[in-house]
Design a protein around this motif. Structure first.
Motif, PDB file in Angstrom:
ATOM      1  N   GLY A   4      41.679  53.412  43.823  1.00 46.34           N
ATOM      2  CA  GLY A   4      40.557  53.650  44.728  1.00 46.34           C
ATOM      3  C   GLY A   4      39.557  52.529  44.832  1.00 46.34           C
ATOM      4  N   ILE A   5      39.778  51.391  44.184  1.00 48.76           N
ATOM      5  CA  ILE A   5      38.811  50.290  44.175  1.00 48.76           C
ATOM      6  C   ILE A   5      39.483  49.011  44.669  1.00 48.76           C
ATOM      7  N   GLN A   6      38.787  48.277  45.517  1.00 49.18           N
ATOM      8  CA  GLN A   6      39.265  46.980  45.984  1.00 49.18           C
ATOM      9  C   GLN A   6      38.858  45.908  44.972  1.00 49.18           C
ATOM     10  N   ILE A   7      39.847  45.198  44.436  1.00 50.00           N
ATOM     11  CA  ILE A   7      39.596  44.179  43.412  1.00 50.00           C
ATOM     12  C   ILE A   7      39.457  42.825  44.109  1.00 50.00           C
ATOM     13  N   THR A   8      38.234  42.435  44.422  1.00 55.91           N
ATOM     14  CA  THR A   8      38.008  41.187  45.160  1.00 55.91           C
ATOM     15  C   THR A   8      38.119  39.953  44.270  1.00 55.91           C
ATOM     16  N   ALA A   9      38.023  40.112  42.950  1.00 54.16           N
ATOM     17  CA  ALA A   9      38.058  38.964  42.048  1.00 54.16           C
ATOM     18  C   ALA A   9      39.396  38.229  42.086  1.00 54.16           C
ATOM     19  N   MET A  10      40.445  38.906  42.539  1.00 58.93           N
ATOM     20  CA  MET A  10      41.771  38.290  42.581  1.00 58.93           C
ATOM     21  C   MET A  10      42.283  38.163  44.013  1.00 58.93           C
ATOM     22  N   MET A  11      41.362  38.216  44.967  1.00 60.79           N
ATOM     23  CA  MET A  11      41.734  38.084  46.374  1.00 60.79           C
ATOM     24  C   MET A  11      41.334  36.729  46.918  1.00 60.79           C
ATOM     25  N   MET A  12      42.050  36.255  47.915  1.00 61.59           N
ATOM     26  CA  MET A  12      41.685  35.012  48.589  1.00 61.59           C
ATOM     27  C   MET A  12      40.360  35.208  49.321  1.00 61.59           C
ATOM     28  N   GLN A  13      39.496  34.213  49.244  1.00 62.31           N
ATOM     29  CA  GLN A  13      38.146  34.338  49.783  1.00 62.31           C
ATOM     30  C   GLN A  13      38.143  34.630  51.277  1.00 62.31           C
ATOM     31  N   SER A  14      39.085  34.039  51.996  1.00 56.32           N
ATOM     32  CA  SER A  14      39.096  34.192  53.455  1.00 56.32           C
ATOM     33  C   SER A  14      39.469  35.596  53.910  1.00 56.32           C
ATOM     34  N   TYR A  15      39.992  36.434  52.995  1.00 57.84           N
ATOM     35  CA  TYR A  15      40.418  37.778  53.369  1.00 57.84           C
ATOM     36  C   TYR A  15      39.501  38.881  52.849  1.00 57.84           C
TER      37      TYR A  15
END
Length: 362
Positions: free
Chosen positions: A189-200
């Motif tokens: 249920g949580i979006q993990i932005t720490a391991m995502m590409m910045q542009s997305y």
């Protein structure tokens, strides 16, 4: 109503994925209250567990007069099976099995022993594969797009781990934790932005209502030419993957830069639209003028007709001269005019001199 109400199961197999809940349908043809009846659910071919062997019958679920009899049920089904109290009063004895496993595969039998009625339902538990898209998704830059990815059978994915990555991309150095590049990463249920590409990070999302049905499609907003490529959706714990190709139309120039603001095609289409709308405007104005002119002519004709009808009505009442009186008056006027024109005018000469006597008076 005449005739015995028969039990109806399902002619088609019920197909589900492991880990989901399933309802095995079984009901009477006509409504009947089953709350105080004996209902048995069993699985064909199963042997009775030794610790609870009372007969040769294996019970997945046993119900007698409103009470679940767990002493004669298989241990693996006691906490996972139930019926619907509100449906029993209408003759519906469908069985719900929670958290289905591969061991639940088989043919189930529902029965009303005192009525000697039975019906069968086949349950097929199969690994639900991920389905992406065989055809590329074509979009224009600046628009939003949905990359499809779903399970073959419905399954709640809210508490699962879902990964979206782009094939061939390298992980950004500041956020390198593994060799995996994440376009979108979702965990319970949580979006993990720490391991995502910045542009997305600000441009990607999933649909919460669809996740409960096994749909993990990804939405990308404001697509750019850099978004071109092959995307992969996966459920890592189930080791399932699917791919989707995204093609962003590069236009006529064929470069990765933004398409030119000016083009002859746009100019021609704009000119044609301009001419078309102007022609429509001219036609509208012309039609409007014709309509107003027709209205004026109709009003003028109506007034003239009203005047004529009024004159005729007055003549009939004797309030104005008749046509003969008008003709006599016109003849008299013509005669007077002829007399006035035919009478000789007095000669013009010198004015007479005033008398002397008249002069002396002054």
């Amino acid at each position: 109503m005449t005739g015995e109400s028969r039990l109806i199961g399902s002619d088609d197999p019920i197909m589900v994925a492991p880990g989901t809940d399933v309802i095995l349908p079984c009901r009477l043809e006509f409504e009947m209250d089953l709350v105080n009846k004996t209902i048995e659910w069993s699985k064909a071919g199963e042997k009775t567990e030794p610790a609870k062997r009372k007969s040769l019958k294996t019970y997945v679920f046993l119900y007698r007069r409103g009470i679940q009899i767990t002493a004669m049920m298989m241990q693996s089904y006691i906490q996972r099976t139930s019926m619907f109290d509100d449906r029993l009063s209408r003759g519906d004895m469908s069985l719900k099995i929670m958290n289905v496993t591969f061991e639940d595969n088989g043919i189930y039998e529902c029965s009303l022993p005192r009525r000697q009625q039975r019906a069968k339902v086949q349950l097929v538990v199969s690994e639900s594969r991920l389905i992406g898209s065989d055809d590329p998704i074509m979009v224009a830059p600046g628009t939003d797009v949905i990359l499809p990815c779903r399970l073959q059978f419905e399954m709640d994915l809210v508490n699962k781990t879902i990964e979206w990555s782009k094939v061939g991309e390298k992980t950004e150095p500041a956020k390198r934790k593994s060799l995996k590049t994440y376009v979108f990463l979702y965990r319970r249920g949580i979006q993990i932005t720490a391991m995502m590409m910045q542009s997305y990070i600000q441009r990607t999302s999933m649909f919460d209502d669809r996740l409960r049905r096994g749909d993990m499609s990804l939405k990308i907003m404001n697509v750019t030419f850099e978004d071109n490529g092959i995307y992969e959706c996966s459920l890592p714990r189930r080791q399932q993957r699917a791919k989707v190709q995204l093609v962003v139309n590069r236009g006529q120039c064929g470069s990765s830069a933004d398409p030119p603001l000016f083009s002859w095609t746009k100019l021609l289409s704009s000119s044609l639209l301009f001419v078309f709308y102007n022609v429509l405007l001219v036609l509208f104005v012309h039609k409007y003028r014709l309509w107003t002119r027709a209205q004026k002519d109709a009003e003028r004709w109506r007034r003239r007709r009203l005047t004529v009808e009024t004159s005729r009505a007055l003549n009939l009442c004797g309030w104005i001269n008749s046509d003969e009186d008008e003709e006599e008056e016109e003849e008299e006027d013509e005669e007077e005019e002829e007399d006035r024109i035919g009478r000789p005018s007095p000669p013009l000469g010198p004015l007479p001199e005033p008398d002397q006597a008249d002069t002396n008076q002054y």
